[in-house]
Design an enzyme around this catalytic site. Structure first.
Site, PDB file in Angstrom:
ATOM      1  N   HIS A  44      20.969 -31.501  95.075  1.00  0.00           N
ATOM      2  CA  HIS A  44      21.479 -32.853  94.856  1.00  0.00           C
ATOM      3  C   HIS A  44      21.241 -33.260  93.403  1.00  0.00           C
ATOM      4  CE1 HIS A  44      21.044 -34.032  99.272  1.00  0.00           C
ATOM      5  NE2 HIS A  44      20.135 -33.090  99.210  1.00  0.00           N
ATOM      6  N   GLU A 126      16.317 -32.419  94.649  1.00  0.00           N
ATOM      7  CA  GLU A 126      17.023 -33.366  93.795  1.00  0.00           C
ATOM      8  C   GLU A 126      16.790 -32.990  92.330  1.00  0.00           C
ATOM      9  OE1 GLU A 126      18.949 -35.999  94.543  1.00  0.00           O
ATOM     10  OE2 GLU A 126      18.420 -36.567  96.597  1.00  0.00           O
ATOM     11  N   HIS A 165      25.147 -30.802  97.865  1.00  0.00           N
ATOM     12  CA  HIS A 165      25.322 -31.877  98.844  1.00  0.00           C
ATOM     13  C   HIS A 165      26.811 -32.103  99.132  1.00  0.00           C
ATOM     14  CE1 HIS A 165      23.806 -36.152 100.123  1.00  0.00           C
ATOM     15  NE2 HIS A 165      24.156 -35.417 101.151  1.00  0.00           N
ATOM     16  N   ASP A 175      27.577 -34.840  94.551  1.00  0.00           N
ATOM     17  CA  ASP A 175      26.494 -34.184  93.813  1.00  0.00           C
ATOM     18  C   ASP A 175      26.267 -32.746  94.289  1.00  0.00           C
ATOM     19  OD1 ASP A 175      25.485 -35.490  96.228  1.00  0.00           O
ATOM     20  OD2 ASP A 175      23.465 -35.066  95.525  1.00  0.00           O
TER      21      ASP A 175
HETATM   22 ZN   LIG Z   1      22.764 -35.821  97.364  1.00  0.00          ZN
END
Ligand SMILES: [Zn+2]
Length: 192
Positions: A44, A126, A165, A175
């Site tokens: 992400h 992330e 994602h 993303d």
């Molecule tokens: Zn995401």
């Protein structure tokens, strides 16, 4: 990578914790459903406020401590309770919010190859960033190193089960975006 006499690999992940990461525990997590193997890695991006880096706001967001009055955008996300297993800052520093064996709340409504609820069986990483801003060299290196350790600990995550994602929630999510260089990432994974 260190191997002991029995050939077991200790890759820096112990009991679901990345030993080299800064730990920042999030309450936005729970147990994985029993019998669910960890078999998917989801990449992400996030930055808070959007497009600003190094603010410390992501850490606050994932631990429900974001002051929603401090930025207009924060009002729009103040009700969300989300997390990821780890967050890789622009410097390559890695912060862990949820142990890998637990279920982080990163994917939302999602599906991979017909299996819904990706949070049940995935690890979420992330990257601090935006869809259209190049990620840093330090982030690629940290991501590749971390991914190698994750794959060693969770071998059901095969290279074809490392996704964005956007691939598991294509109607809602974009993303890690076009800025993420998948070829570079896979080359780094293969060569180090
Ligand atoms: Zn995401």
């Amino acid at each position: 990578m260190i191997s002991n006499d029995h050939g077991l690999k200790y890759d820096g992940i112990k009991d679901g914790f990345l030993t080299t990461a800064t730990q920042c525990p999030s309450p936005n997590a729970n147990q994985r459903p029993s019998g669910k193997l960890v078999s998917l890695l989801v990449i992400h991006n996030i930055s808070l406020p959007p497009g600003e880096f190094g603010t410390g706001c992501v850490q606050k967001f994932f631990t429900n401590q974001l002051d929603s009055s401090s930025h207009p955008y924060f009002l729009t996300i103040s009700e969300l309770k989300v997390s990821a297993h780890v967050f890789i800052e622009r410097t390559g520093n890695i912060i862990q919010f949820v142990p890998f064996d637990a279920r982080a709340w990163h994917a939302g409504a999602s599906s991979f190859r017909g299996v819904a609820n990706c949070n049940d069986y995935s690890i979420g990483i992330e990257l601090e960033g935006c869809d259209d801003i190049e990620y840093t060299d330090a982030q690629y290196e940290a991501l590749a190193s971390l991914t190698r350790q994750i794959v060693a600990a969770y071998p059901d995550i095969t290279p074809d089960r490392i996704v964005g994602h956007n691939q598991i929630a294509p109607e809602r999510k974009t993303d890690p975006g076009e800025a993420f260089d998948w070829l570079r990432f896979h080359q780094l994974l293969a060569t180090n």
